[in-house]
Design a protein around this motif. Structure first.
Motif, PDB file in Angstrom:
ATOM      1  N   ARG A 298       4.055   7.165  -2.860  1.00 49.88           N
ATOM      2  CA  ARG A 298       5.332   7.802  -3.006  1.00 49.88           C
ATOM      3  C   ARG A 298       5.260   9.204  -4.386  1.00 49.88           C
TER       4      ARG A 298
ATOM      5  N   MET B 229       6.966   5.593   6.705  1.00 48.85           N
ATOM      6  CA  MET B 229       7.304   4.507   5.910  1.00 48.85           C
ATOM      7  C   MET B 229       9.036   4.940   5.706  1.00 48.85           C
TER       8      MET B 229
ATOM      9  N   SER C 240       0.181   6.237   2.119  1.00 53.79           N
ATOM     10  CA  SER C 240      -0.279   4.482   2.143  1.00 53.79           C
ATOM     11  C   SER C 240      -1.684   4.576   2.236  1.00 53.79           C
TER      12      SER C 240
ATOM     13  N   GLY D 255       0.536  -1.325  -0.065  1.00 49.92           N
ATOM     14  CA  GLY D 255       0.233  -0.212   0.014  1.00 49.92           C
ATOM     15  C   GLY D 255       0.938   1.119   0.259  1.00 49.92           C
ATOM     16  N   GLY D 256       1.889   1.363  -0.196  1.00 48.13           N
ATOM     17  CA  GLY D 256       2.704   2.274  -0.525  1.00 48.13           C
ATOM     18  C   GLY D 256       1.852   3.082  -1.327  1.00 48.13           C
TER      19      GLY D 256
ATOM     20  N   TYR E 173       7.346   8.968   3.723  1.00 49.39           N
ATOM     21  CA  TYR E 173       8.316   8.468   3.658  1.00 49.39           C
ATOM     22  C   TYR E 173       9.654   8.863   3.862  1.00 49.39           C
TER      23      TYR E 173
ATOM     24  N   HIS F 181       1.260   1.033   9.946  1.00 47.26           N
ATOM     25  CA  HIS F 181      -0.546   0.971   9.159  1.00 47.26           C
ATOM     26  C   HIS F 181      -1.584   2.153  10.364  1.00 47.26           C
TER      27      HIS F 181
ATOM     28  N   TYR G 253       6.447   0.608   7.430  1.00 49.20           N
ATOM     29  CA  TYR G 253       5.590   1.445   8.502  1.00 49.20           C
ATOM     30  C   TYR G 253       4.558   0.308   8.909  1.00 49.20           C
TER      31      TYR G 253
ATOM     32  N   TRP H 185      -7.147   6.066   2.708  1.00 52.85           N
ATOM     33  CA  TRP H 185      -5.473   6.732   2.793  1.00 52.85           C
ATOM     34  C   TRP H 185      -5.099   7.611   4.873  1.00 52.85           C
TER      35      TRP H 185
END
Ligand SMILES: Cc1cc2nc3c(=O)[nH]c(=O)nc-3n(C[C@H](O)[C@H](O)[C@H](O)COP(=O)(O)OP(=O)(O)OC[C@H]3O[C@@H](n4cnc5c(N)ncnc54)[C@H](O)[C@@H]3O)c2cc1C
Length: 384
Positions: free
Chosen positions: A52, A240, A147, A49-50, A89, A258, A256, A84
């Motif tokens: 960037r 992240m 994410s 789910g990252g 990051y 959640h 990361y 979302w």
């Protein structure tokens, strides 16, 4: 008579579904075919789910800046919660080598509109207090990255695509193309055939086989990656974190926390594990756990709940392959998303719609040039 569409998308995944949504929004009558039972059952559901825009080249930076706008405003615009979360990051540097790569990329990243800064050791530790301090030099931080849930997001795109009139047919793999006079005319499946002016290959890890149906060789290979999720714990980490130092058995490592408290971990195996085998291995957890504890000793006792494995559709240079076939008119490729197909999907979908409707801009043409199927594959993505 076969049913006729303006466009047929092969693959209801991270790329195919948002592409179909954007095509329909541009007035293109679209059919999506997938061999699996529903949308997002290929690599999409294995992604962590990252999202960037922190990349090393203008094409991916621009596409993902647009994706970030779409992901971050989706709930407000269309009402669905896609999970979302804007944590940013952080690429951390413990050695001169990583510091010089990360600092060296800042100019191009900033020139394309990315909000990113270099943080010294003290500032980085203020942002991520649990990072191992020994040897830490600093790192980059891009606060607008984040994410989203690959499952919720793809389902929301699927519902939106359907509302816009896209037809989806599942359990229906494309087995061949229909061509005449140097043009694609449609596709064949075990259930029948469908006519189209444009056929988009968005077949993910199987893209090379689908390209061969058009007589094209595209260098996309399935590259297996594993991930893990822990038990939930109290919030302690926003961004992240990416550690790109190679360690025996792996290249880079990222994780990361959640919003629901679990830590999600992933690493890039070295050497790569080629092939479609998606069974979890006993080697992954010891490898990723060592990296986790080394970077964040406080997590030594956290318990891992589950691991899984999925496929990166990998290219030799780490960049996607996007553009028309020069051999078969009407055949379009959007393949080789490597480890970034989920984050690229929405921005790329809009670009593909402009390609199909012949409305590309100068900025689009620059992206298409970088991602051309006919490039030399001589470069190397630095933030894979
Ligand atoms: C562990 C892991 C973590 C990841 N984390 C991230 C992340 O944080 N962020 C990110 O952006 N990306 C991440 N990725 C990468 C991401 O999952 C992929 O890049 C992305 O899903 C690829 O999208 P795609 O649409 O090309 O392929 P897919 O999502 O796999 O879709 C392709 C579809 O094509 C269908 N198909 C194939 N052949 C045919 C055929 N002949 N006929 C009809 N249909 C066909 C398949 O069934 C599939 O549904 C991760 C991947 C893994 C494995």
């Amino acid at each position: 008579m076969a049913e006729h569409y303006d466009a047929i998308v092969i693959g209801a995944g991270s790329v195919g579904v948002p592409a179909a949504m954007s095509l329909a929004a541009s007035g293109v009558r679209t059919l999506v075919l997938d061999g699996r039972a529903s949308a997002g059952q290929g690599s999409n559901k294995t992604a962590i789910g990252g999202v960037r825009a922190t990349h090393s080249d203008p094409a991916k930076i621009r596409l993902c800046l647009r994706s970030l706008e779409i992901f971050s405003t989706w709930k407000e615009r269309w009402g669905d919660d896609i999970g979302w979360s804007q944590g940013g990051y952080a690429f951390v540097a413990y050695r001169e080598r990583e510091e010089s790569i990360l600092r060296g990329l800042l100019a191009v990243q900033k020139s394309k509109g990315l909000n990113i800064a270099w943080l010294g050791r003290r500032e980085l530790l203020e942002l991520i207090p649990d990072l191992a301090p020994d040897g830490l030099v600093g790192g980059t931080f891009s606060p607008e990255d984040g994410s989203a849930s690959p499952l919720l997001a793809l389902h929301a795109f699927y519902l939106r695509a359907k509302a816009l009139g896209v037809e989806f047919r599942f359990h229906e793999p494309v087995t061949g193309l229909e061509t005449a006079g140097g043009r694609v005319r449609g596709v064949r499946t075990p259930q029948g055939h469908y006519g189209a002016d444009v056929v988009l290959n968005a077949a993910g890890a199987r893209a090379a086989a689908v390209a061969r149906m058009a007589g094209m060789e595209v260098p996309v290979r399935p590259d297996a990656h594993e991930a893990a999720i822990t038990e939930p714990v109290a919030p302690f980490l926003k961004p992240m974190v990416v550690d790109s130092r190679p360690v025996a058995g792996s290249a880079n490592y990222y994780f990361y926390q959640h919003a629901t408290g679990q830590v999600i971990l992933c690493l890039t195996p070295h050497p790569s594990v080629w092939g479609e085998e998606c069974g979890e291995t006993s080697g992954f957890l010891p490898l990723v756990a060592r990296r986790l504890v080394r970077l964040m000793p406080r997590l030594a006792n956290i318990r891992v709940r589950r691991t899984w494995r999925g496929l990166y559709p990998m290219t030799p240079d780490g960049f996607p392959i996007v553009g028309w076939s020069q051999e078969l008119a009407g055949y379009l490729l959007a393949v080789g998303m490597c480890g970034q197909g989920f984050m690229l999907g929405p921005g790329l979908g809009e670009l593909l719609a402009r390609v199909v409707t012949r409305k590309t801009t100068a900025a689009d043409d620059e992206i298409l040039d970088i991602l051309s199927p006919y490039r030399q594959f001589a470069g190397q993505e630095q933030l894979k």
